[in-house]
Scaffold this motif. Structure first.
Motif, PDB file in Angstrom:
ATOM      1  N   LYS A  45       7.638  11.312  -5.875  1.00  0.00           N
ATOM      2  CA  LYS A  45       5.937  10.858  -5.661  1.00  0.00           C
ATOM      3  C   LYS A  45       4.971  11.040  -5.567  1.00  0.00           C
ATOM      4  O   LYS A  45       5.160  12.323  -5.135  1.00  0.00           O
ATOM      5  CB  LYS A  45       7.099   9.410  -4.247  1.00  0.00           C
ATOM      6  CG  LYS A  45       6.836  10.409  -2.853  1.00  0.00           C
ATOM      7  CD  LYS A  45       7.503   9.910  -1.710  1.00  0.00           C
ATOM      8  CE  LYS A  45       7.381  11.022  -0.642  1.00  0.00           C
ATOM      9  NZ  LYS A  45       7.365  10.382   0.227  1.00  0.00           N
ATOM     10  N   LYS A  69       0.173   6.677  -7.324  1.00  0.00           N
ATOM     11  CA  LYS A  69      -0.049   5.385  -6.821  1.00  0.00           C
ATOM     12  C   LYS A  69       1.814   5.197  -6.868  1.00  0.00           C
ATOM     13  O   LYS A  69       1.941   4.258  -7.615  1.00  0.00           O
ATOM     14  CB  LYS A  69      -0.971   4.594  -6.701  1.00  0.00           C
ATOM     15  CG  LYS A  69      -2.043   5.002  -5.414  1.00  0.00           C
ATOM     16  CD  LYS A  69      -1.701   4.730  -4.569  1.00  0.00           C
ATOM     17  CE  LYS A  69      -2.991   5.236  -3.879  1.00  0.00           C
ATOM     18  NZ  LYS A  69      -3.528   6.134  -3.422  1.00  0.00           N
ATOM     19  N   PHE A  91       4.501   2.021   1.813  1.00  0.00           N
ATOM     20  CA  PHE A  91       5.729   2.639   0.580  1.00  0.00           C
ATOM     21  C   PHE A  91       6.539   3.444   1.080  1.00  0.00           C
ATOM     22  O   PHE A  91       7.830   3.602   1.742  1.00  0.00           O
ATOM     23  CB  PHE A  91       4.749   3.016  -0.341  1.00  0.00           C
ATOM     24  CG  PHE A  91       6.212   2.973  -0.930  1.00  0.00           C
ATOM     25  CD1 PHE A  91       7.094   3.273  -1.719  1.00  0.00           C
ATOM     26  CD2 PHE A  91       6.049   4.210  -1.847  1.00  0.00           C
ATOM     27  CE1 PHE A  91       8.269   4.196  -2.726  1.00  0.00           C
ATOM     28  CE2 PHE A  91       6.613   5.790  -2.923  1.00  0.00           C
ATOM     29  CZ  PHE A  91       8.063   5.042  -2.981  1.00  0.00           C
ATOM     30  N   GLU A  92       5.698   4.830   1.954  1.00  0.00           N
ATOM     31  CA  GLU A  92       6.214   5.600   2.655  1.00  0.00           C
ATOM     32  C   GLU A  92       6.512   5.090   3.977  1.00  0.00           C
ATOM     33  O   GLU A  92       7.789   5.713   4.781  1.00  0.00           O
ATOM     34  CB  GLU A  92       4.776   6.471   3.319  1.00  0.00           C
ATOM     35  CG  GLU A  92       4.055   6.892   1.640  1.00  0.00           C
ATOM     36  CD  GLU A  92       4.316   8.489   1.634  1.00  0.00           C
ATOM     37  OE1 GLU A  92       6.604   8.557   1.714  1.00  0.00           O
ATOM     38  OE2 GLU A  92       4.289   9.705   1.368  1.00  0.00           O
ATOM     39  N   GLU A 111       1.402  10.355  -3.868  1.00  0.00           N
ATOM     40  CA  GLU A 111       0.158   9.963  -3.756  1.00  0.00           C
ATOM     41  C   GLU A 111      -1.242   9.395  -4.474  1.00  0.00           C
ATOM     42  O   GLU A 111      -1.271   8.598  -4.841  1.00  0.00           O
ATOM     43  CB  GLU A 111       0.054  10.277  -2.865  1.00  0.00           C
ATOM     44  CG  GLU A 111      -0.989   9.582  -1.608  1.00  0.00           C
ATOM     45  CD  GLU A 111      -0.878   9.907  -0.202  1.00  0.00           C
ATOM     46  OE1 GLU A 111      -2.016   9.109   0.475  1.00  0.00           O
ATOM     47  OE2 GLU A 111      -0.418  10.481   0.311  1.00  0.00           O
ATOM     48  N   SER A 161       0.918  -1.067  -0.460  1.00  0.00           N
ATOM     49  CA  SER A 161      -0.058   0.274   0.102  1.00  0.00           C
ATOM     50  C   SER A 161       0.942   1.212  -0.218  1.00  0.00           C
ATOM     51  O   SER A 161       1.933   1.533   0.375  1.00  0.00           O
ATOM     52  CB  SER A 161      -1.074   0.081   1.406  1.00  0.00           C
ATOM     53  OG  SER A 161      -0.118   0.071   2.670  1.00  0.00           O
ATOM     54  N   TRP A 162       0.450   2.431  -0.644  1.00  0.00           N
ATOM     55  CA  TRP A 162       0.916   3.627  -0.067  1.00  0.00           C
ATOM     56  C   TRP A 162       1.397   3.882   0.699  1.00  0.00           C
ATOM     57  O   TRP A 162       3.061   3.568   1.100  1.00  0.00           O
ATOM     58  CB  TRP A 162       0.147   4.768  -1.069  1.00  0.00           C
ATOM     59  CG  TRP A 162       0.812   5.948  -0.578  1.00  0.00           C
ATOM     60  CD1 TRP A 162       0.790   6.865   0.293  1.00  0.00           C
ATOM     61  CD2 TRP A 162       1.598   6.229  -1.466  1.00  0.00           C
ATOM     62  NE1 TRP A 162       1.565   8.033  -0.402  1.00  0.00           N
ATOM     63  CE2 TRP A 162       2.462   6.989  -1.595  1.00  0.00           C
ATOM     64  CE3 TRP A 162       1.678   5.799  -3.052  1.00  0.00           C
ATOM     65  CZ2 TRP A 162       3.453   8.083  -2.601  1.00  0.00           C
ATOM     66  CZ3 TRP A 162       3.264   7.041  -3.857  1.00  0.00           C
ATOM     67  CH2 TRP A 162       3.407   8.124  -3.343  1.00  0.00           C
ATOM     68  N   SER A 163       1.187   4.006   2.355  1.00  0.00           N
ATOM     69  CA  SER A 163       1.425   3.960   3.438  1.00  0.00           C
ATOM     70  C   SER A 163       2.176   3.126   3.516  1.00  0.00           C
ATOM     71  O   SER A 163       3.594   3.189   4.207  1.00  0.00           O
ATOM     72  CB  SER A 163       0.270   3.223   4.265  1.00  0.00           C
ATOM     73  OG  SER A 163      -0.470   2.269   4.477  1.00  0.00           O
ATOM     74  N   TYR A 198       8.187   2.134  -7.022  1.00  0.00           N
ATOM     75  CA  TYR A 198       7.243   2.173  -6.737  1.00  0.00           C
ATOM     76  C   TYR A 198       5.888   2.501  -7.563  1.00  0.00           C
ATOM     77  O   TYR A 198       6.288   3.471  -8.544  1.00  0.00           O
ATOM     78  CB  TYR A 198       6.597   2.533  -5.420  1.00  0.00           C
ATOM     79  CG  TYR A 198       5.112   2.013  -5.132  1.00  0.00           C
ATOM     80  CD1 TYR A 198       4.774   0.712  -3.742  1.00  0.00           C
ATOM     81  CD2 TYR A 198       3.939   3.220  -5.045  1.00  0.00           C
ATOM     82  CE1 TYR A 198       3.709   0.778  -3.747  1.00  0.00           C
ATOM     83  CE2 TYR A 198       2.820   2.701  -4.777  1.00  0.00           C
ATOM     84  CZ  TYR A 198       2.428   2.104  -3.744  1.00  0.00           C
ATOM     85  OH  TYR A 198       0.798   1.107  -3.147  1.00  0.00           O
ATOM     86  N   GLN A 218       1.546   1.159  -8.574  1.00  0.00           N
ATOM     87  CA  GLN A 218       0.396   0.657  -8.738  1.00  0.00           C
ATOM     88  C   GLN A 218       0.528  -0.430  -7.612  1.00  0.00           C
ATOM     89  O   GLN A 218       0.193  -1.709  -8.369  1.00  0.00           O
ATOM     90  CB  GLN A 218      -0.251  -0.059  -9.467  1.00  0.00           C
ATOM     91  CG  GLN A 218      -0.460   1.395 -10.475  1.00  0.00           C
ATOM     92  CD  GLN A 218      -0.950   2.078 -10.233  1.00  0.00           C
ATOM     93  OE1 GLN A 218      -2.591   2.184  -9.429  1.00  0.00           O
ATOM     94  NE2 GLN A 218      -0.695   3.368 -10.552  1.00  0.00           N
TER      95      GLN A 218
END
Length: 213
Positions: free
Chosen positions: A89, A94, A27-28, A91, A23-25, A44, A46
Motif C-alpha cells: 500500500k 491511495k 481502509f487502515e 498512502e 477514506s484511507w484512514s 483498495y 481511490q
C-alpha cells in the motif's frame, strides 16, 4: 445513515463486496480490525474497497501456480524472496493490494531478511500473480504501485501484463523467464493437474523445464 460492523458482513466463498467512498484512514482501520490472520482478501483504489472471499478453485490455482514459479526459479538457479499475499500500500497514491502470490526476483537482495514492507522506501514486487475467478484484478492499483510484471490467470488461460510507460501491455513472453514459453507451460500444466493431481503435475513440470533449459 446505517452503520454496520465488519463482523456483521458475511461473504460466502467465491463472492465479493464493494465498498465505496472509503477514506484511507478507514481502509487502515479495516486492515487493523480484520488482522493479518484472515481468509478475506482486500484491494483498495481511490476510495473503493473490495473485500473478496476466495473460493476453493481460486485457492487451488493460486497455490499451484505459485509452486510452478518456485520450480521455474529453482531450475533456472534464480534467487528470490517470496512475499505471498502481503499487503502492499501507498498512502500518497491511495492504493493497496494483496496479490495471490508475489516474488522479489531482480530485487531479492534488497528484501532479504525483511519481515515488513514499506513502499515509501522498498521496491514493489518484481512479479505478482492474481487468480481471477470471481473478480477482476484492479490493474490501476498495480500500475500505480509500479509492479513490473503481473500474471493473471482466468478462464484456464494465463495472461502476462508488463509495465511499459506506466501502463500495462499484454505480452506473449515473461521478462522474468524470457527463454521459456510461460503462457503455454502454465496453462498446460494447470489443466493437467485437474486429472493428474498436484504432485505428479509439478514433477512433470520440473522434468519439462529441465529439458527446455
Amino acid at each position: 445513515m446505517v452503520t454496520l460492523q465488519l463482523t456483521q458482513i458475511d461473504i460466502p466463498p467465491g463472492q465479493r463486496v464493494l465498498l465505496h467512498n472509503i477514506s484511507w484512514s478507514e481502509f487502515e482501520a479495516i486492515l487493523l480490525e480484520l488482522g493479518e490472520h484472515r481468509t478475506a482478501r482486500l484491494a483498495y483504489s481511490q476510495g473503493t474497497l473490495e473485500i473478496q472471499m476466495p473460493s476453493p478453485e481460486h485457492e487451488v490455482d493460486k497455490e499451484l501456480i505459485g509452486d510452478m514459479v518456485k520450480i521455474l526459479l529453482e531450475e533456472l538457479e534464480m534467487d528470490c524472496e517470496c512475499f505471498g499475499s502481503t499487503t502492499f500500500k501507498r498512502e500518497t497514491k491511495k492504493v493497496g493490494v494483496e496479490p495471490d502470490q508475489c516474488f522479489y526476483i531482480q530485487n531479492h537482495q534488497l528484501m532479504r531478511g525483511k519481515r515488513r514492507v514499506d513502499l515509501a522506501v522498498d521496491p514493489p514486487p518484481d512479479l505478482a500473480i492474481e487468480i481471477d475467478v470471481t473478480s477482476k484484478t484492479q490493474l490501476e492499483a498495480y500500475e500505480t504501485l509500479q509492479v513490473p510484471e503481473l500474471w493473471r490467470y482466468e478462464d484456464n488461460q494465463l495472461q502476462i501484463n508488463v509495465l511499459q510507460g506506466g501502463k500495462y501491455i499484454t505480452s506473449p513472453i515473461s521478462p522474468t523467464f524470457p527463454s521459456l514459453p510461460i503462457i503455454e507451460l502454465i496453462t498446460e500444466f494447470v489443466n493437467r493437474s485437474i486429472t493428474e493431481g498436484r504432485s505428479p503435475t509439478l514433477r512433470a513440470l520440473r522434468s519439462q523445464i529441465k529439458q527446455l533449459i
